[in-house]
Design a protein around this motif. Structure first.
Motif, PDB file in Angstrom:
ATOM      1  N   THR A 154     -14.360   6.836 -13.220  1.00 27.87           N
ATOM      2  CA  THR A 154     -13.846   8.192 -13.387  1.00 27.87           C
ATOM      3  C   THR A 154     -13.384   8.796 -12.071  1.00 27.87           C
ATOM      4  O   THR A 154     -12.335   9.443 -11.999  1.00 27.87           O
ATOM      5  CB  THR A 154     -14.939   9.096 -14.002  1.00 27.87           C
ATOM      6  N   ILE A 155     -14.148   8.581 -11.012  1.00 21.91           N
ATOM      7  CA  ILE A 155     -13.881   9.220  -9.717  1.00 21.91           C
ATOM      8  C   ILE A 155     -12.710   8.578  -8.988  1.00 21.91           C
ATOM      9  O   ILE A 155     -11.893   9.258  -8.358  1.00 21.91           O
ATOM     10  CB  ILE A 155     -15.156   9.207  -8.848  1.00 21.91           C
ATOM     11  N   ILE A 156     -12.612   7.253  -9.036  1.00 19.84           N
ATOM     12  CA  ILE A 156     -11.526   6.564  -8.328  1.00 19.84           C
ATOM     13  C   ILE A 156     -10.244   6.707  -9.143  1.00 19.84           C
ATOM     14  O   ILE A 156     -10.076   6.095 -10.194  1.00 19.84           O
ATOM     15  CB  ILE A 156     -11.868   5.073  -8.122  1.00 19.84           C
ATOM     16  N   ARG A 157      -9.318   7.541  -8.628  1.00 18.85           N
ATOM     17  CA  ARG A 157      -8.082   7.831  -9.365  1.00 18.85           C
ATOM     18  C   ARG A 157      -6.821   7.409  -8.608  1.00 18.85           C
ATOM     19  O   ARG A 157      -5.731   7.469  -9.153  1.00 18.85           O
ATOM     20  CB  ARG A 157      -8.014   9.329  -9.685  1.00 18.85           C
ATOM     21  N   SER A 158      -6.963   7.025  -7.347  1.00 17.60           N
ATOM     22  CA  SER A 158      -5.783   6.649  -6.563  1.00 17.60           C
ATOM     23  C   SER A 158      -6.218   5.765  -5.400  1.00 17.60           C
ATOM     24  O   SER A 158      -7.422   5.634  -5.113  1.00 17.60           O
ATOM     25  CB  SER A 158      -5.073   7.889  -6.029  1.00 17.60           C
ATOM     26  N   LYS A 159      -5.227   5.205  -4.709  1.00 12.62           N
ATOM     27  CA  LYS A 159      -5.554   4.372  -3.551  1.00 12.62           C
ATOM     28  C   LYS A 159      -6.181   5.208  -2.436  1.00 12.62           C
ATOM     29  O   LYS A 159      -6.961   4.687  -1.627  1.00 12.62           O
ATOM     30  CB  LYS A 159      -4.307   3.646  -3.046  1.00 12.62           C
ATOM     31  N   HIS A 160      -5.898   6.499  -2.412  1.00 16.69           N
ATOM     32  CA  HIS A 160      -6.513   7.372  -1.410  1.00 16.69           C
ATOM     33  C   HIS A 160      -8.022   7.507  -1.669  1.00 16.69           C
ATOM     34  O   HIS A 160      -8.804   7.616  -0.721  1.00 16.69           O
ATOM     35  CB  HIS A 160      -5.837   8.740  -1.421  1.00 16.69           C
ATOM     36  N   LEU A 223      -7.808  -1.296   7.612  1.00 16.09           N
ATOM     37  CA  LEU A 223      -7.006  -1.252   8.834  1.00 16.09           C
ATOM     38  C   LEU A 223      -5.544  -1.593   8.540  1.00 16.09           C
ATOM     39  O   LEU A 223      -4.628  -0.984   9.096  1.00 16.09           O
ATOM     40  CB  LEU A 223      -7.588  -2.221   9.864  1.00 16.09           C
ATOM     41  N   LYS A 224      -5.330  -2.550   7.639  1.00 14.50           N
ATOM     42  CA  LYS A 224      -3.962  -2.961   7.311  1.00 14.50           C
ATOM     43  C   LYS A 224      -3.197  -1.881   6.548  1.00 14.50           C
ATOM     44  O   LYS A 224      -1.960  -1.909   6.483  1.00 14.50           O
ATOM     45  CB  LYS A 224      -3.993  -4.268   6.498  1.00 14.50           C
ATOM     46  N   THR A 225      -3.918  -0.923   5.939  1.00 17.37           N
ATOM     47  CA  THR A 225      -3.252   0.174   5.229  1.00 17.37           C
ATOM     48  C   THR A 225      -3.066   1.394   6.124  1.00 17.37           C
ATOM     49  O   THR A 225      -2.477   2.389   5.687  1.00 17.37           O
ATOM     50  CB  THR A 225      -4.062   0.607   3.989  1.00 17.37           C
ATOM     51  N   THR A 226      -3.578   1.336   7.347  1.00 11.68           N
ATOM     52  CA  THR A 226      -3.500   2.480   8.258  1.00 11.68           C
ATOM     53  C   THR A 226      -2.141   2.524   8.947  1.00 11.68           C
ATOM     54  O   THR A 226      -1.714   1.522   9.535  1.00 11.68           O
ATOM     55  CB  THR A 226      -4.617   2.401   9.322  1.00 11.68           C
ATOM     56  N   ASP A 422       2.422  -2.195  -4.918  1.00 14.56           N
ATOM     57  CA  ASP A 422       2.275  -1.366  -3.727  1.00 14.56           C
ATOM     58  C   ASP A 422       1.501  -2.148  -2.661  1.00 14.56           C
ATOM     59  O   ASP A 422       0.380  -2.612  -2.928  1.00 14.56           O
ATOM     60  CB  ASP A 422       1.523  -0.081  -4.075  1.00 14.56           C
ATOM     61  N   PRO A 423       2.057  -2.324  -1.454  1.00 13.53           N
ATOM     62  CA  PRO A 423       1.395  -3.128  -0.415  1.00 13.53           C
ATOM     63  C   PRO A 423      -0.010  -2.620  -0.056  1.00 13.53           C
ATOM     64  O   PRO A 423      -0.928  -3.419   0.125  1.00 13.53           O
ATOM     65  CB  PRO A 423       2.338  -3.018   0.787  1.00 13.53           C
ATOM     66  N   ASP A 424      -0.177  -1.291   0.048  1.00 11.86           N
ATOM     67  CA  ASP A 424      -1.487  -0.737   0.406  1.00 11.86           C
ATOM     68  C   ASP A 424      -2.525  -1.034  -0.676  1.00 11.86           C
ATOM     69  O   ASP A 424      -3.657  -1.425  -0.374  1.00 11.86           O
ATOM     70  CB  ASP A 424      -1.396   0.776   0.623  1.00 11.86           C
ATOM     71  N   THR A 425      -2.139  -0.845  -1.926  1.00  5.16           N
ATOM     72  CA  THR A 425      -3.057  -1.148  -3.034  1.00  5.16           C
ATOM     73  C   THR A 425      -3.411  -2.633  -3.042  1.00  5.16           C
ATOM     74  O   THR A 425      -4.558  -3.009  -3.326  1.00  5.16           O
ATOM     75  CB  THR A 425      -2.424  -0.745  -4.377  1.00  5.16           C
ATOM     76  N   LYS A 426      -2.432  -3.465  -2.706  1.00  2.00           N
ATOM     77  CA  LYS A 426      -2.677  -4.911  -2.662  1.00  2.00           C
ATOM     78  C   LYS A 426      -3.693  -5.252  -1.567  1.00  2.00           C
ATOM     79  O   LYS A 426      -4.611  -6.063  -1.783  1.00  2.00           O
ATOM     80  CB  LYS A 426      -1.355  -5.640  -2.409  1.00  2.00           C
ATOM     81  N   HIS A 427      -3.566  -4.630  -0.399  1.00  2.00           N
ATOM     82  CA  HIS A 427      -4.523  -4.859   0.681  1.00  2.00           C
ATOM     83  C   HIS A 427      -5.929  -4.400   0.275  1.00  2.00           C
ATOM     84  O   HIS A 427      -6.928  -5.096   0.536  1.00  2.00           O
ATOM     85  CB  HIS A 427      -4.091  -4.112   1.940  1.00  2.00           C
TER      86      HIS A 427
END
Length: 480
Positions: A154-160, A223-226, A422-427
């Motif tokens: 429920t809480i996890i709704r996005s890559k952020h 780190l790879k998504t930063t 999405d590259p960030d989601t993939k990482h």
């Protein structure tokens, strides 16, 4: 803030009634301390209306929590398990009033197997040889499922949210690891004292190394998504990664060293889409090896010599030499318990002895030829292999469900990773996938599914992979 407007009216009415009743009770009993009840309720209300904050506090405290005795032989890990109880209660309250459940969660095959595993443990209760231990197991599993499965989904709704989760977890881990390193440095990073030093926060050096093994892939892929322009954030994560790697090396834990190597291999397999083939070969090899050992009781040829098994020979080199020559006491003690577990399976192959019952039962089935000088087991640890633990306690059905779950997570997780656009989601997917991989490798030599430090993350990893799978499907529908 996560608001629950539909809960506002019933909670406000309940809170008003509590204040009135507490005031009457304080006057009647002439005890002003009763008025603390509304204060505690107000704190509870805050938690309910901002339970996301409490959730991330829980994630932060997972690596730092300590066990404390409560009733009888029971322990409670604080503050983490205290927060788990609070959050489980909050989830139940919100479900009662809102009656909302994300059905996509219940459609995922990984989650279906996970729930079947839970219901099988409940079904086993009447057949357990120690019903009190089994009911404790079921209660703990219920709380963990409510928080780390349903509430997490429920809480996890996005890559952020995934990034926030990792920051919370690694921040807590950073504090615990840094403190342990300082103590270990004062001792000259000695091999013989690492177990005691790490136990101050992490139970023992195995748990210490295992949670670090979870933190390394999460930190690396965060780190790879930063963004490159986030210099301070990148520096912090690089420092964290170096610190965790150093701590893993100086934990002197062979299983976690192996887990890191396996994680690197699996990351390569992920990108070459060879996970399914590798898992299939691995299952065949392990099955043949176990069959070979138990055919004509060949395992008896590997019995340890009670007088020559040793903990170490003064340093890590001696410890590794003892491992290679099959004279290391921790390795031989594992074999002692694995043989006892195998004999327990022969006694009750279908149902097992019941969840949570290995410790009081296994010594009846042990073979003295494999006994070591630490076999008295004062810490009451179990099989040192989670697959065998399920086989002994929950029989063939529980074992097959758990094994199917693990294989499915590896195979479906690989598919989910390669479907991410999405590259960030993939990482981030790779981070949680490899954290799960590290846990499974360590589970081959230790028992973790019931612990707050590792068992919680076992559930979280599966839940987050299921969540990312939902995002992938939504993105695919949008692209049509």
């Amino acid at each position: 803030m996560k608001s629950l407007p539909t809960l506002a009216k019933p909670l406000l009415v309940s809170f008003t009634i509590i204040i009135i009743l507490s005031g009457i009770a304080a006057i009647y009993f002439s005890n002003a301390s009763i008025l603390l009840i509304p204060v505690m309720c107000s704190i509870g209300l805050y938690c309910i209306f901002d339970y996301e904050f409490v959730y991330y506090v829980l994630i932060f405290t997972l690596p730092l929590s300590k066990e404390f005795p409560i009733i009888g032989n029971s322990n409670l890990s604080l503050p983490s398990e205290g927060l788990i109880i609070v959050l489980a209660f909050i989830y139940i309250i919100s479900f009662i009033f809102q009656r909302k459940c994300d059905l996509d969660l219940l459609k995922d095959p990984m989650i279906i197997i996970l729930l079947l595993l839970y219901f099988w443990a409940v079904f086993e209760y009447p057949f357990s040889i120690e019903k009190l231990k089994t009911i404790k197991y079921i209660i703990a599993k219920t709380l963990y499922y409510l928080v780390f499965l349903f509430l997490t989904f429920t809480i996890i709704r996005s890559k952020h949210d995934l990034q926030k989760f990792i920051y919370a977890y690694t921040a807590g881990l950073f504090i615990g690891v840094l403190y342990t390193i300082f103590l270990h440095a004062a001792d000259g990073f000695s091999f013989e004292n690492i177990n005691y030093i790490s136990s101050i926060i992490f139970v023992n050096h195995v748990f210490y190394a295992t949670v670090i093994g979870i933190g390394i892939p999460l930190t690396w892929f965060l780190l790879k998504t930063t963004p490159k322009f986030s210099v301070k954030r990148s520096f912090y994560l690089k420092f964290l990664l170096i610190l965790f790697l150093f701590a893993l090396i100086t934990s002197y834990t062979r299983g976690s060293w192996l887990a890191l190597i396996v994680c690197i291999i699996f990351y390569i397999l992920l990108n070459y889409k060879k996970v399914t083939l590798t898992i299939s070969i691995g299952v065949i090899v392990i099955t043949c090896f176990v069959g070979y050992l138990f055919n004509n009781d060949r395992y008896l040829d590997y019995a340890s010599d009670y007088t020559t098994t040793i903990f170490h020979e003064g340093d890590i080199e001696g410890h590794l030499a003892a491992t290679y020559s099959l004279k290391d006491v921790s390795g031989m003690e594992r074999i002692y318990r694995w043989v006892a577990g195998a004999n327990m399976v022969k006694e009750k192959p279908i149902m097992g002895s019941g969840p949570g019952t290995f410790y009081p039962e296994y010594k009846k089935f042990a073979i003295d030829r494999f006994r070591t000088y630490v076999s008295n087991n004062p810490e009451q640890s179990t099989t040192h292999n989670n697959f065998l633990l399920f086989l002994t306690e929950q029989g063939l059905v529980g074992f097959l469900l758990f094994t199917t779950l693990v294989i499915m997570v590896f195979i479906r997780g690989s598919k989910i990773y390669n479907e991410c656009s999405d590259p960030d989601t993939k990482h981030l997917t790779a981070g949680f996938y490899l954290a799960f991989t590290s846990i499974i490798v360590c589970m081959m030599f230790s028992d973790f599914t019931e612990s707050d430090k590792v068992g919680s993350f076992f559930l979280v990893s599966i839940t987050i992979l299921a969540k990312i799978n939902q995002w992938n499907k939504e993105n695919q529908l949008k692209s049509l």
